[in-house]
Design a protein around this motif. Structure first.
Motif: not given
Lengths: 139, 664
Positions: B282-299
């Motif tokens: 459904v969301f092709k870019a989801s892995p990189s999106v989630l990784n990015t968000l992970d990183a951001i939220l982790d500081g």
């Protein structure tokens, strides 16, 4: 001055050849010169004139220009070409009076030019002058 | 009794199961076999072999079984197949666009067919379905404006047909279109209308639609951490049906909480997403999106700064919000700026795409129509110009040929003129020559007698004694003769001039031929050369006739003097005859002179001509004779038949003037 006609010139030793195709003119010239006692000969055309000269060289030639066959100019030229006849005195008597003809005549070698109708005085004076030259040459 | 009931139950179940299974499988309520064929054909989409045959089989069966809905499905198959057809991705943008356009034409015709059959068979939902399929085709192939046009048309048709489902689905398409075009405001408008309609409609087909996606879409039209996002996400979650629906909800939830900086909830939904097998589909870019968000939220935002750039634009906005909430303002600003730039470039790319599409669709058609029109114009103009040029050329050729003809004519004319001039010149020259000769001759002619006159006059004026009387007489005679000759000569000349002007008269009177002849003889005698005899010998008796005696005498004398000039020996005979030419008195002068060559017979009568230049005479005589003769209606000519020797001249005089033309 004694009129020319009464002067006693004796030119019996000299011969004159008169050339004209009209007989009356020849008669006229003969009569005009009768006082001078020339040895007069006549010729009716150019060829006869040359024959006459060849036969016996005249001292003076009175030459008409308008003649049948060999005209006067040709006669003069032939006479002047021949060294033997080159010294004959030639006087042209012609009715042709244009300057060209006069000049041509002299260029051919004529010694004098008298225009017709002939004034007798003129003819006589001219003849005497020519005889003087002839006489002077003879000496 | 129980046994009968249970058998009935089993029967019902046994009969029912297939039905149940049937209705479960065939949601479309079409013939089973057709449905089967439909599914089989679906598997062969996109140019796979056997697809066409399956479709044809389906159609045949549908028509055979009179299943009109199944018939519609045949057309649906055709449309769907085209949507699956791959457009070659190589070549330039223009080339691709051309390929899309070519395929698009097939698409449109299939679309028209499906629309037609759907209305014909009374299934208007497939009418609008066709629009959806076609719009997707164009949108996915970059022709977004065409896609928009189709949806607009769909909207219009829905309003026209007052079809609630049509209106609803066109709203839906509008919303998705504007979403894709990043026009969230317009998308939201349509989505709102969509949702409202759904919640308030009684249309069964609309009610059948699944709304989860629409709620999710609606939610994403709001700014990332907006409250409405949560509200509509929850609504979406409440009506999720398929696993794809759930993963969609969870994914957007995760994004929401990330944007809010709520790490706990983000992690919860993130894990729910990851659990689903449908996430990446459904969301092709989801892995990189989630990784990015992970990183951001982790500081650890810095680590993913570059990879963040590769995300879809909408994700970057969420990442920016997350970064901000996590206190990473630098990253947040950086990402926001990137968003803006990307927006700009997106719209510029979109603009270019629109331009390409428009050029491909209208630019070409407009251009080609324009060109066609222009080329037709150009053709017409070219033809006109060609015709004009041909006309001009023809005109030029004609005028040139006319010109040439004219030139030739004028050349011919000129040449003729030149020839004429030459002739005239020649004549003038000859005349001049003749005149010169005449003048020369004249001069000579006049001087000759003049010489005699002058000369002999001088001799006569000499004193007496110089010459004898006879001699003097002779000289006087010569003078007289020559005077006469001169006079005649001058007469001749004056006569000639008079003849020229025609200034003489012919006066007719009674005349006697013998008398005239005798008088003429005596007048000409003086010209006679010595030895030549001249006499008159008439053939007939004396005869009176009417004529001008002076002119007759003039001519006779002329002829006789000519004879005299040219005869040196022999005789000159003048004769007259009345019988030689009836109506005329014929005089003949015959001599034994030099004669005239026959070819000179006419020449001698010409002015200034002398047979012999050296014979005395003006040469006018004979021409004057002829002039006078003509005036009198008489004739004078050389008798060429006379054998010779010498010449014979004939002079014919009319008996009376009535037979003459006095042209005075």
């Amino acid at each position: 001055m004694i009129p020319l006609y009464s002067q006693n010139h004796d030119y019996s030793k000299y011969s004159v050849l008169a050339v004209d195709d009209i007989p009356l003119n020849l008669l006229l010239v003969q009569k005009m010169l009768s006082r001078f006692n020339f040895n007069m000969r006549t010729a009716a055309n150019g060829q006869m004139a040359l024959d006459s000269v060849a036969e016996s060289k005249p001292d003076l030639i009175l030459l008409d220009l308008m003649m049948p066959g060999i005209d006067g100019f040709e006669v003069i030229r032939r006479l002047r070409e021949n060294p033997e006849t080159a010294d004959i005195r030639i006087v042209i008597l012609s009715a042709l009076n244009s300057n060209d003809d006069v000049v041509k005549g002299f260029n051919m070698g004529a010694d004098d030019f008298i225009m017709k109708p002939i004034i007798m005085e003129k003819l006589l004076t001219c003849v005497i002058t020519q005889m003087q030259i002839v006489e002077a040459k003879r000496k | 009794m129980k046994r009968r009931l249970s058998i009935l139950f089993i029967l019902i179940v046994a009969l029912g199961v297939p039905f149940a299974a049937h209705s479960q499988n065939n949601n479309y309520e079409i013939d089973d076999d057709c449905y089967r064929m439909f599914l089989e054909a679906e598997a062969l989409y996109g140019g796979k072999p056997g697809f066409k045959e399956k479709c044809d089989e389906l159609l045949k069966t549908a028509i055979a079984r009179n299943d009109r809905k199944a018939e519609v499905f045949y057309y649906i198959l055709k449309v769907k197949d085209l949507t699956r057809t791959q457009v070659p991705k190589d070549g330039s943008a223009e080339e691709r666009m051309q390929a899309v356009l070519a395929l698009g034409e097939q698409m449109m015709s299939a679309h028209e067919e499906l629309k037609r059959i759907s209305l014909e068979t009374g299934y208007p939902q497939y009418f609008f379905y066709s629009y959806q399929l076609t719009k997707n085709f164009f949108f996915n192939n970059g022709m977004k404006l065409k896609a928009l046009e189709l949806v607009q048309e769909m909207q219009r048709k829905a309003v026209e047909m007052d079809n609630a489902y049509g209106k609803w689905v066109s709203d839906k398409e509008m919303a998705s279109l504007y979403s894709a075009l990043r026009d969230k405001q317009t998308a939201r408008k349509y989505l709102a209308s969509l949702l409202y309609e759904y919640e308030n409609t009684k249309d069964p087909i609309i009610r059948k639609q699944t709304m989860c996606n629409h709620y999710v879409d609606y939610a994403t039209t709001f700014p990332p951490a907006h409250d409405s996002v949560l509200f509509y996400l929850q609504k979406a979650a409440s009506c999720q049906v398929t696993p794809q629906d759930s993963v969609r909800c969870n994914y957007v939830f995760a994004q929401y909480y990330a944007a809010k900086g709520d790490k706990t909830n983000y992690v919860k939904y993130r894990d729910l997403c990851k659990q689903s097998q449908y996430l990446e589909s459904v969301f092709k870019a989801s892995p990189s999106v989630l990784n990015t968000l992970d990183a951001i939220l982790d500081g650890k935002g810095e680590q993913v700064r570059n990879s963040a750039m590769g995300l879809p634009a909408s994700m970057i906005r969420i990442a920016a919000a997350a970064a901000e909430k996590s206190g990473d303002l630098a990253l947040s600003n950086y990402l926001k700026e990137w968003c803006i730039n990307d927006s700009e470039s997106f719209f510029s790319r979109l603009n270019d795409l629109h331009l390409t599409e428009m050029e491909a669709r209208y630019g070409n058609t407009l251009l080609s129509a324009d060109l066609a029109a222009k080329s037709r114009q150009v053709e017409i103009i070219t033809v006109i110009i060609a015709i004009l040029l041909l006309l001009i050329l023809a005109g030029i050729i004609l005028t040139m040929s006319a010109h040439i003809r004219n030139l030739k004519k004028s050349n011919a004319k000129d040449e003729k003129q030149i020839a004429e001039f030459k002739e005239a010149n020649e004549r003038v020259r000859m005349a001049n020559e003749a005149k010169t000769r005449f003048v020369q001759n004249m001069s000579h002619e006049v001087r000759t007698p003049l010489n005699a006159i002058v000369g002999f006059s001088q001799l006569l004026s000499l004193p007496d004694g110089t010459f004898s009387e006879e001699e003097k007489d002779e000289y006087a005679g010569h003078i007289v003769n020559n005077t006469k000759m001169l006079t005649m000569l001058l007469d001749d000349i004056l006569n000639a001039s008079a003849m020229d002007k025609g200034n003489y008269s012919i006066t007719y009177e009674q005349s006697e031929k013998d008398f005239l002849c005798e008088a003429a003889i005596s007048s000409a005698e003086h010209r006679l050369q010595p030895g030549v005899k001249m006499y008159y010998a008439p053939e007939d008796a004396p005869h009176n006739f009417i004529t001008d005696p002076r002119r007759v005498q003039q001519i006779l004398i002329n002829l006789l003097t000519n004879a005299c000039k040219h005869t040196t020996q022999g005789e000159i005979k003048l004769s007259s005859s009345l019988n030689a030419n009836p109506g005329f008195v014929t005089f003949t002068v015959t001599d034994t002179g030099t004669g005239v060559p026959p070819e000179k017979a006419e020449v001698i009568f010409e002015r200034f001509s002398k047979l012999n230049d050296f014979v005395q005479g003006t040469g006018l005589g004979l021409s004057i004779c002829r002039d006078i003769a003509t005036r009198m209606g008489a004739e004078v000519y050389l008798d060429t038949s006379y054998p010779g020797p010498g010449a014979q001249f004939v002079f014919k005089v009319p008996e009376s003037p009535s037979t003459t033309n006095d042209n005075k």
